[in-house]
Enzyme design. Sequence first.
Site, PDB file in Angstrom:
ATOM      1  N   GLN A  11      32.106  39.653  47.246  1.00 21.37           N
ATOM      2  CA  GLN A  11      33.398  39.595  46.472  1.00 21.37           C
ATOM      3  C   GLN A  11      34.084  38.354  46.774  1.00 21.37           C
ATOM      4  O   GLN A  11      34.695  37.614  45.949  1.00 21.37           O
ATOM      5  CB  GLN A  11      34.441  40.816  47.435  1.00 21.37           C
ATOM      6  CG  GLN A  11      33.835  42.010  47.317  1.00 21.37           C
ATOM      7  CD  GLN A  11      34.904  42.979  47.648  1.00 21.37           C
ATOM      8  OE1 GLN A  11      35.600  43.599  46.897  1.00 21.37           O
ATOM      9  NE2 GLN A  11      34.767  43.103  49.370  1.00 21.37           N
ATOM     10  N   VAL A  12      34.079  37.810  48.135  1.00 20.58           N
ATOM     11  CA  VAL A  12      34.658  36.428  48.361  1.00 20.58           C
ATOM     12  C   VAL A  12      33.543  35.078  47.837  1.00 20.58           C
ATOM     13  O   VAL A  12      34.191  34.284  47.302  1.00 20.58           O
ATOM     14  CB  VAL A  12      34.763  36.353  50.091  1.00 20.58           C
ATOM     15  CG1 VAL A  12      35.437  34.917  50.340  1.00 20.58           C
ATOM     16  CG2 VAL A  12      35.811  37.572  50.453  1.00 20.58           C
ATOM     17  N   ASP A  39      18.527  33.752  52.952  1.00 17.29           N
ATOM     18  CA  ASP A  39      18.532  35.110  53.498  1.00 17.29           C
ATOM     19  C   ASP A  39      18.850  35.246  54.994  1.00 17.29           C
ATOM     20  O   ASP A  39      18.195  34.325  56.056  1.00 17.29           O
ATOM     21  CB  ASP A  39      17.019  35.553  53.297  1.00 17.29           C
ATOM     22  CG  ASP A  39      16.738  36.911  54.138  1.00 17.29           C
ATOM     23  OD1 ASP A  39      17.865  37.482  54.329  1.00 17.29           O
ATOM     24  OD2 ASP A  39      15.764  37.510  53.927  1.00 17.29           O
ATOM     25  N   THR A  65      28.183  43.812  55.697  1.00 16.09           N
ATOM     26  CA  THR A  65      29.581  44.361  55.865  1.00 16.09           C
ATOM     27  C   THR A  65      29.667  46.052  55.667  1.00 16.09           C
ATOM     28  O   THR A  65      30.863  46.471  55.434  1.00 16.09           O
ATOM     29  CB  THR A  65      30.343  43.704  54.395  1.00 16.09           C
ATOM     30  OG1 THR A  65      29.555  44.218  53.303  1.00 16.09           O
ATOM     31  CG2 THR A  65      30.497  42.449  54.614  1.00 16.09           C
ATOM     32  N   TYR A 102      34.153  33.644  57.706  1.00 15.01           N
ATOM     33  CA  TYR A 102      35.058  34.879  57.618  1.00 15.01           C
ATOM     34  C   TYR A 102      34.950  35.576  58.770  1.00 15.01           C
ATOM     35  O   TYR A 102      33.864  36.214  58.857  1.00 15.01           O
ATOM     36  CB  TYR A 102      35.160  35.438  56.310  1.00 15.01           C
ATOM     37  CG  TYR A 102      35.302  34.423  55.171  1.00 15.01           C
ATOM     38  CD1 TYR A 102      36.632  33.928  54.763  1.00 15.01           C
ATOM     39  CD2 TYR A 102      34.310  33.583  54.582  1.00 15.01           C
ATOM     40  CE1 TYR A 102      37.038  32.973  53.965  1.00 15.01           C
ATOM     41  CE2 TYR A 102      34.623  32.633  53.656  1.00 15.01           C
ATOM     42  CZ  TYR A 102      35.642  32.401  53.477  1.00 15.01           C
ATOM     43  OH  TYR A 102      36.246  31.167  52.436  1.00 15.01           O
ATOM     44  N   THR A 104      37.098  39.416  60.865  1.00 18.33           N
ATOM     45  CA  THR A 104      37.628  40.670  60.509  1.00 18.33           C
ATOM     46  C   THR A 104      38.595  41.092  61.630  1.00 18.33           C
ATOM     47  O   THR A 104      38.767  40.816  62.716  1.00 18.33           O
ATOM     48  CB  THR A 104      36.821  41.859  60.349  1.00 18.33           C
ATOM     49  OG1 THR A 104      37.109  42.964  60.195  1.00 18.33           O
ATOM     50  CG2 THR A 104      35.582  41.759  61.572  1.00 18.33           C
ATOM     51  N   TYR A 128      29.644  46.556  63.963  1.00 24.34           N
ATOM     52  CA  TYR A 128      30.316  45.347  63.072  1.00 24.34           C
ATOM     53  C   TYR A 128      31.478  44.566  63.493  1.00 24.34           C
ATOM     54  O   TYR A 128      31.146  43.242  63.567  1.00 24.34           O
ATOM     55  CB  TYR A 128      30.896  46.134  61.670  1.00 24.34           C
ATOM     56  CG  TYR A 128      31.700  45.100  60.812  1.00 24.34           C
ATOM     57  CD1 TYR A 128      31.033  44.269  59.942  1.00 24.34           C
ATOM     58  CD2 TYR A 128      32.969  45.235  60.641  1.00 24.34           C
ATOM     59  CE1 TYR A 128      31.477  43.322  59.046  1.00 24.34           C
ATOM     60  CE2 TYR A 128      33.867  44.284  59.659  1.00 24.34           C
ATOM     61  CZ  TYR A 128      32.995  43.197  58.946  1.00 24.34           C
ATOM     62  OH  TYR A 128      33.582  42.443  57.939  1.00 24.34           O
ATOM     63  N   LYS A 132      30.780  40.510  64.518  1.00 24.26           N
ATOM     64  CA  LYS A 132      31.607  39.442  63.754  1.00 24.26           C
ATOM     65  C   LYS A 132      32.568  38.590  64.986  1.00 24.26           C
ATOM     66  O   LYS A 132      32.469  37.359  64.958  1.00 24.26           O
ATOM     67  CB  LYS A 132      32.793  40.086  62.815  1.00 24.26           C
ATOM     68  CG  LYS A 132      32.242  40.777  61.669  1.00 24.26           C
ATOM     69  CD  LYS A 132      31.581  39.851  60.705  1.00 24.26           C
ATOM     70  CE  LYS A 132      32.542  38.910  59.966  1.00 24.26           C
ATOM     71  NZ  LYS A 132      31.616  38.007  59.021  1.00 24.26           N
TER      72      LYS A 132
HETATM   73  P1  NDP Z   1      30.350  41.740  50.569  1.00 25.71           P
HETATM   74  O1  NDP Z   1      29.780  42.783  51.259  1.00 25.71           O
HETATM   75  O2  NDP Z   1      31.011  41.594  49.139  1.00 25.71           O
HETATM   76  O3  NDP Z   1      29.497  40.284  50.624  1.00 25.71           O
HETATM   77  C1  NDP Z   1      28.660  40.051  51.545  1.00 25.71           C
HETATM   78  C2  NDP Z   1      27.499  39.347  50.956  1.00 25.71           C
HETATM   79  O4  NDP Z   1      26.500  39.145  52.019  1.00 25.71           O
HETATM   80  C3  NDP Z   1      26.933  39.943  49.597  1.00 25.71           C
HETATM   81  O5  NDP Z   1      26.723  38.854  48.689  1.00 25.71           O
HETATM   82  C4  NDP Z   1      25.463  40.478  50.281  1.00 25.71           C
HETATM   83  O6  NDP Z   1      24.620  40.810  49.378  1.00 25.71           O
HETATM   84  C5  NDP Z   1      25.242  39.391  51.106  1.00 25.71           C
HETATM   85  N1  NDP Z   1      23.996  39.595  52.002  1.00 25.71           N
HETATM   86  C6  NDP Z   1      23.768  40.997  52.590  1.00 25.71           C
HETATM   87  N2  NDP Z   1      22.716  40.759  53.263  1.00 25.71           N
HETATM   88  C7  NDP Z   1      22.307  39.371  53.164  1.00 25.71           C
HETATM   89  C8  NDP Z   1      21.158  38.486  53.656  1.00 25.71           C
HETATM   90  N3  NDP Z   1      20.508  39.196  54.668  1.00 25.71           N
HETATM   91  N4  NDP Z   1      21.162  37.396  53.554  1.00 25.71           N
HETATM   92  C9  NDP Z   1      22.139  36.817  52.814  1.00 25.71           C
HETATM   93  N5  NDP Z   1      23.125  37.353  52.202  1.00 25.71           N
HETATM   94  C10 NDP Z   1      23.183  38.718  52.336  1.00 25.71           C
HETATM   95  O7  NDP Z   1      31.508  40.967  51.364  1.00 25.71           O
HETATM   96  P2  NDP Z   1      33.107  40.349  51.321  1.00 25.71           P
HETATM   97  O8  NDP Z   1      32.940  39.480  50.201  1.00 25.71           O
HETATM   98  O9  NDP Z   1      34.249  41.377  51.332  1.00 25.71           O
HETATM   99  O10 NDP Z   1      33.179  39.702  52.596  1.00 25.71           O
HETATM  100  C11 NDP Z   1      33.035  38.343  52.946  1.00 25.71           C
HETATM  101  C12 NDP Z   1      33.492  37.971  54.370  1.00 25.71           C
HETATM  102  O11 NDP Z   1      34.532  38.688  54.540  1.00 25.71           O
HETATM  103  C13 NDP Z   1      32.503  38.742  55.211  1.00 25.71           C
HETATM  104  O12 NDP Z   1      32.157  37.737  56.496  1.00 25.71           O
HETATM  105  C14 NDP Z   1      33.186  39.742  55.735  1.00 25.71           C
HETATM  106  O13 NDP Z   1      32.688  40.199  57.117  1.00 25.71           O
HETATM  107  C15 NDP Z   1      34.651  39.357  55.790  1.00 25.71           C
HETATM  108  N6  NDP Z   1      35.675  40.396  55.856  1.00 25.71           N
HETATM  109  C16 NDP Z   1      35.446  41.440  54.495  1.00 25.71           C
HETATM  110  C17 NDP Z   1      36.266  42.620  54.708  1.00 25.71           C
HETATM  111  C18 NDP Z   1      36.157  43.475  53.819  1.00 25.71           C
HETATM  112  O14 NDP Z   1      36.936  44.743  53.671  1.00 25.71           O
HETATM  113  N7  NDP Z   1      35.257  43.447  52.816  1.00 25.71           N
HETATM  114  C19 NDP Z   1      37.140  42.599  55.596  1.00 25.71           C
HETATM  115  C20 NDP Z   1      37.294  41.770  56.714  1.00 25.71           C
HETATM  116  C21 NDP Z   1      36.402  40.689  56.851  1.00 25.71           C
HETATM  117  P3  NDP Z   1      24.430  42.079  48.702  1.00 25.71           P
HETATM  118  O15 NDP Z   1      25.601  42.528  47.956  1.00 25.71           O
HETATM  119  O16 NDP Z   1      23.247  41.866  47.658  1.00 25.71           O
HETATM  120  O17 NDP Z   1      24.061  43.032  49.690  1.00 25.71           O
END
Ligand code: NDP
Length: 296
Positions: A11-12, A39, A65, A102, A104, A128, A132
């Site tokens: 998302q971000v 990865d 996440t 980022y 949480t 989680y 974090k």
């Molecule tokens: P998303 O789950 O949308 O994005 C996380 C990304 O990490 C995805 O693209 C995912 O890929 C990728 N990912 C998963 N496994 C791996 C791996 N082994 N290697 C590399 N990449 C990987 O999360 P957000 O964009 O929402 O979160 C962004 C940040 O914000 C994170 O640090 C999260 O902890 C933090 N945050 C998010 C909140 C939320 O409500 N979502 C709340 C508070 C903080 P794939 O989708 O293919 O698995």
Amino acid sequence: MNILLFGKGGQVGWELQRSLSVLGTVTALDFDSTDHCGDFANPSGVADTVRALRPDVIVNAAAHTAVDKAETEPDLARTLNATTPGAIALEAAKLGAWMVHYSTDYVFDGSGSRPWVETDTPAPLSVYGRTKRESEQRIAESGAKHLILRTSWVYAARGGNFAKTMLRLAQERDRLTVIDDQWGAPTGADLLADVTAHALRQLQQRPQDAGLYHCVAAGETNWNEYAKYVIARAQLMQSAINIIAKEVAPVPTSAFPTPAVRPHNSRLNTGKLQATFGLKMPHWQAGVARMLAEIL
Ligand code: NDP
């Protein structure tokens, strides 16, 4: 400025590809990128990527996440959320590069009702949250110049999200039950990405502003009120939408037991961020309304 972005498809990460593009050349990687390892299950591979690309700025939007799943795969969650970000930070320190990361609201235990400030003591309730929190500590201890933005309840127009689920259910059922005892602020991935770009620009001139900040939209709500707002707003925007739900009943968190314990008070105080970077956080309803306009 050469920027290395990890987690480009999240998302971000997706929004960062847009917002960072005006700051320099962005190399954006995902877990399955082929040219360079992105990865996070492979900390040394990711560290190799940083060494090979020698970026000026590293932005990490990758994470484990899946909050409930993390409870049953704590080792993977720790590698993705803490070990690899820590390894990146050590490489950033050696290069003299900036690291953006980022975190949480889940680093807090959710007690009380006062919005948490950056100096409050974390006490995570879940795997989680603990992983974090560990990432924050590893980055801070690495010696890298860093910006950590703690945020909450992130949504984006792209992919699945709470608002889309509520809109679907409201067209399928005449009564929804949604919890009303967890408080926080829904925060758009677009807002986080824009704040990141703005802050990065300022940090080039004012490196002394590095550190940990709370970054959420203004105002506060609970999931029940959030659901009601989404449904009412969607109806206002698109009268053809066939909402059959007559009630969004409030229930306590205990009505929906989940493997991971969530904090009741996820309010984050953004005073430090706003004062340091000259920002005014928009109200959460403005961002959600905009997202609805995009998806409807
Ligand atoms: P998303 O789950 O949308 O994005 C996380 C990304 O990490 C995805 O693209 C995912 O890929 C990728 N990912 C998963 N496994 C791996 C791996 N082994 N290697 C590399 N990449 C990987 O999360 P957000 O964009 O929402 O979160 C962004 C940040 O914000 C994170 O640090 C999260 O902890 C933090 N945050 C998010 C909140 C939320 O409500 N979502 C709340 C508070 C903080 P794939 O989708 O293919 O698995």
